[in-house]
Scaffold this motif. Structure first.
Motif, mmCIF file in Angstrom:
data_model
loop_
_atom_site.group_PDB
_atom_site.id
_atom_site.type_symbol
_atom_site.label_atom_id
_atom_site.label_comp_id
_atom_site.label_asym_id
_atom_site.label_seq_id
_atom_site.Cartn_x
_atom_site.Cartn_y
_atom_site.Cartn_z
ATOM 1 N N ARG A 145 35.652 -81.103 -35.882
ATOM 2 C CA ARG A 145 34.737 -80.753 -34.799
ATOM 3 C C ARG A 145 33.345 -81.370 -34.944
ATOM 4 O O ARG A 145 32.672 -81.614 -33.946
ATOM 5 C CB ARG A 145 34.581 -79.228 -34.745
ATOM 6 C CG ARG A 145 35.879 -78.498 -34.440
ATOM 7 C CD ARG A 145 36.198 -78.555 -32.962
ATOM 8 N NE ARG A 145 37.388 -77.785 -32.639
ATOM 9 C CZ ARG A 145 37.769 -77.496 -31.414
ATOM 10 N NH1 ARG A 145 37.037 -77.904 -30.392
ATOM 11 N NH2 ARG A 145 38.875 -76.819 -31.187
ATOM 12 N N TRP A 146 32.902 -81.581 -36.161
ATOM 13 C CA TRP A 146 31.530 -82.023 -36.400
ATOM 14 C C TRP A 146 31.499 -83.519 -36.708
ATOM 15 O O TRP A 146 32.517 -84.134 -37.034
ATOM 16 C CB TRP A 146 30.916 -81.258 -37.565
ATOM 17 C CG TRP A 146 30.721 -79.796 -37.327
ATOM 18 C CD1 TRP A 146 31.309 -79.019 -36.363
ATOM 19 C CD2 TRP A 146 29.876 -78.928 -38.078
ATOM 20 N NE1 TRP A 146 30.892 -77.732 -36.469
ATOM 21 C CE2 TRP A 146 30.005 -77.633 -37.518
ATOM 22 C CE3 TRP A 146 29.040 -79.098 -39.168
ATOM 23 C CZ2 TRP A 146 29.320 -76.535 -38.008
ATOM 24 C CZ3 TRP A 146 28.351 -78.008 -39.662
ATOM 25 C CH2 TRP A 146 28.489 -76.742 -39.086
ATOM 26 N N ARG A 147 30.319 -84.082 -36.625
ATOM 27 C CA ARG A 147 30.126 -85.458 -37.094
ATOM 28 C C ARG A 147 30.415 -85.513 -38.584
ATOM 29 O O ARG A 147 30.090 -84.577 -39.325
ATOM 30 C CB ARG A 147 28.696 -85.931 -36.827
ATOM 31 C CG ARG A 147 28.354 -86.100 -35.356
ATOM 32 C CD ARG A 147 26.910 -86.553 -35.200
ATOM 33 N NE ARG A 147 26.534 -86.722 -33.809
ATOM 34 C CZ ARG A 147 26.688 -87.845 -33.123
ATOM 35 N NH1 ARG A 147 27.209 -88.911 -33.734
ATOM 36 N NH2 ARG A 147 26.316 -87.928 -31.863
ATOM 37 N N MET A 148 30.991 -86.621 -39.028
ATOM 38 C CA MET A 148 31.409 -86.707 -40.424
ATOM 39 C C MET A 148 30.226 -86.577 -41.377
ATOM 40 O O MET A 148 30.350 -85.989 -42.458
ATOM 41 C CB MET A 148 32.150 -88.031 -40.665
ATOM 42 C CG MET A 148 32.670 -88.216 -42.092
ATOM 43 S SD MET A 148 33.603 -86.804 -42.753
ATOM 44 C CE MET A 148 34.959 -86.709 -41.585
ATOM 45 N N GLY A 149 29.072 -87.092 -41.005
ATOM 46 C CA GLY A 149 27.903 -86.975 -41.880
ATOM 47 C C GLY A 149 27.547 -85.524 -42.151
ATOM 48 O O GLY A 149 27.333 -85.133 -43.301
ATOM 49 N N TRP A 150 27.498 -84.715 -41.091
ATOM 50 C CA TRP A 150 27.185 -83.301 -41.267
ATOM 51 C C TRP A 150 28.292 -82.579 -42.022
ATOM 52 O O TRP A 150 28.030 -81.678 -42.831
ATOM 53 C CB TRP A 150 26.939 -82.637 -39.913
ATOM 54 C CG TRP A 150 25.599 -82.949 -39.352
ATOM 55 C CD1 TRP A 150 25.313 -83.711 -38.251
ATOM 56 C CD2 TRP A 150 24.338 -82.524 -39.877
ATOM 57 N NE1 TRP A 150 23.957 -83.794 -38.059
ATOM 58 C CE2 TRP A 150 23.333 -83.073 -39.037
ATOM 59 C CE3 TRP A 150 23.948 -81.743 -40.964
ATOM 60 C CZ2 TRP A 150 21.973 -82.846 -39.261
ATOM 61 C CZ3 TRP A 150 22.594 -81.524 -41.187
ATOM 62 C CH2 TRP A 150 21.630 -82.072 -40.345
ATOM 63 N N TYR A 161 37.460 -87.871 -44.958
ATOM 64 C CA TYR A 161 36.574 -89.030 -45.100
ATOM 65 C C TYR A 161 37.299 -90.212 -45.742
ATOM 66 O O TYR A 161 37.203 -91.347 -45.257
ATOM 67 C CB TYR A 161 35.348 -88.651 -45.929
ATOM 68 C CG TYR A 161 34.465 -89.825 -46.268
ATOM 69 C CD1 TYR A 161 33.751 -90.486 -45.269
ATOM 70 C CD2 TYR A 161 34.363 -90.303 -47.568
ATOM 71 C CE1 TYR A 161 32.950 -91.575 -45.565
ATOM 72 C CE2 TYR A 161 33.563 -91.390 -47.871
ATOM 73 C CZ TYR A 161 32.860 -92.017 -46.863
ATOM 74 O OH TYR A 161 32.079 -93.118 -47.153
ATOM 75 N N LEU A 181 27.019 -93.928 -44.410
ATOM 76 C CA LEU A 181 27.410 -93.739 -43.012
ATOM 77 C C LEU A 181 27.132 -94.965 -42.157
ATOM 78 O O LEU A 181 27.674 -95.092 -41.052
ATOM 79 C CB LEU A 181 26.689 -92.519 -42.433
ATOM 80 C CG LEU A 181 27.094 -91.169 -43.030
ATOM 81 C CD1 LEU A 181 26.268 -90.043 -42.434
ATOM 82 C CD2 LEU A 181 28.586 -90.898 -42.823
ATOM 83 N N ARG A 182 26.292 -95.862 -42.652
ATOM 84 C CA ARG A 182 26.041 -97.111 -41.914
ATOM 85 C C ARG A 182 27.081 -98.176 -42.221
ATOM 86 O O ARG A 182 27.091 -99.234 -41.572
ATOM 87 C CB ARG A 182 24.646 -97.647 -42.239
ATOM 88 C CG ARG A 182 23.521 -96.884 -41.556
ATOM 89 C CD ARG A 182 22.250 -97.717 -41.484
ATOM 90 N NE ARG A 182 21.755 -98.069 -42.811
ATOM 91 C CZ ARG A 182 20.852 -97.354 -43.483
ATOM 92 N NH1 ARG A 182 20.353 -96.259 -42.930
ATOM 93 N NH2 ARG A 182 20.439 -97.723 -44.672
ATOM 94 N N ARG A 193 30.177 -100.263 -41.958
ATOM 95 C CA ARG A 193 31.103 -100.533 -40.864
ATOM 96 C C ARG A 193 32.175 -101.500 -41.331
ATOM 97 O O ARG A 193 31.899 -102.493 -41.995
ATOM 98 C CB ARG A 193 30.361 -101.116 -39.656
ATOM 99 C CG ARG A 193 29.380 -100.149 -38.999
ATOM 100 C CD ARG A 193 30.123 -99.013 -38.319
ATOM 101 N NE ARG A 193 29.205 -98.089 -37.652
ATOM 102 C CZ ARG A 193 28.710 -97.002 -38.216
ATOM 103 N NH1 ARG A 193 29.039 -96.696 -39.468
ATOM 104 N NH2 ARG A 193 27.893 -96.203 -37.539
#
Length: 203
Positions: A71-76, A126, A189-190, A192
């Motif tokens: 449900r949440w952004r992976m970072g959070w 992740y 998280l940056r 790619r």
């Protein structure tokens, strides 16, 4: 080779991140039982804490961790997992200094296993996002194995570290190591993935 090709130099901070993310879990597993024994808890209380309490708390942590990852952004999600893991370590520092009571042991074991279950579920998601669908087994095996390499090496010195800083200091340190992984999140998280240069398999 494919993993390093797709992420380039960003692979290095990613590998450092996965090494620290589960550090606290491994260190806690190494010295949690010795702490219980040294604190004077009975075998009956330890078996209950390590059995029914740990099972249900871990299942709840996995369920909530999976929900957060979906449900949440992976970072959070990764931040919440690291924090839950750290709290699961720090609770043993509290247990060491609190009066002897079976309820305190059950509470500490429950918080610990809940945190580890939550962090573990988020971590699995992740790692799964990092792998190339062409080579999922090999790349997931590499990443998960690498994630526990450094923690297990550090865990080998757990007894020596504990003698220097005590049980409370050890678990404060192990929780801080897990939480330290969050420092790398802005870089990780940056990262790619490049498109794979391999041709599509024939239908």
């Amino acid at each position: 080779m494919d993993l390093f090709w797709r992420y380039g130099f960003a692979t290095l901070p990613v590998l450092v991140f996965v090494s620290f993310y589960r550090m606290g879990d491994v260190l806690t597993l190494t010295l949690s039982h010795p702490l219980w024994n040294a604190r004077g808890y009975s075998l009956e209380a330890i078996s209950m804490a390590d059995g029914a309490v740990a099972l249900f708390a871990s299942m709840a942590g996995v369920a909530i961790g999976g929900w957060i990852a979906a449900r949440w952004r992976m970072g959070w999600a990764l931040v919440i997992g690291a924090l839950a893991s750290a709290i699961g370590n720090w609770v043993f520092a509290w247990l060491w200094d609190t009066p002897l009571a079976d309820g305190s042991l059950y509470l500490a074991a429950g918080i610990d296993q809940f945190g580890h279950g939550l962090a573990g579920a988020v971590f699995v998601v992740y790692l799964s996002m990092l792998v190339n669908p062409r080579y999922p087994a090999a790349q997931y095996a590499f990443l998960s194995g690498f994630a526990f390499l450094l923690p297990r090496l550090v865990a080998g010195a757990s007894g020596t570290i504990q003698k220097v800083i005590g049980y409370d200091g050890f678990f404060v340190m192990s929780g801080a190591l897990s939480l330290a992984a969050v420092i790398l999140l802005p870089v990780v998280l940056r990262a790619r993935s490049r498109p794979s240069d391999q041709p599509e398999p024939a239908a």
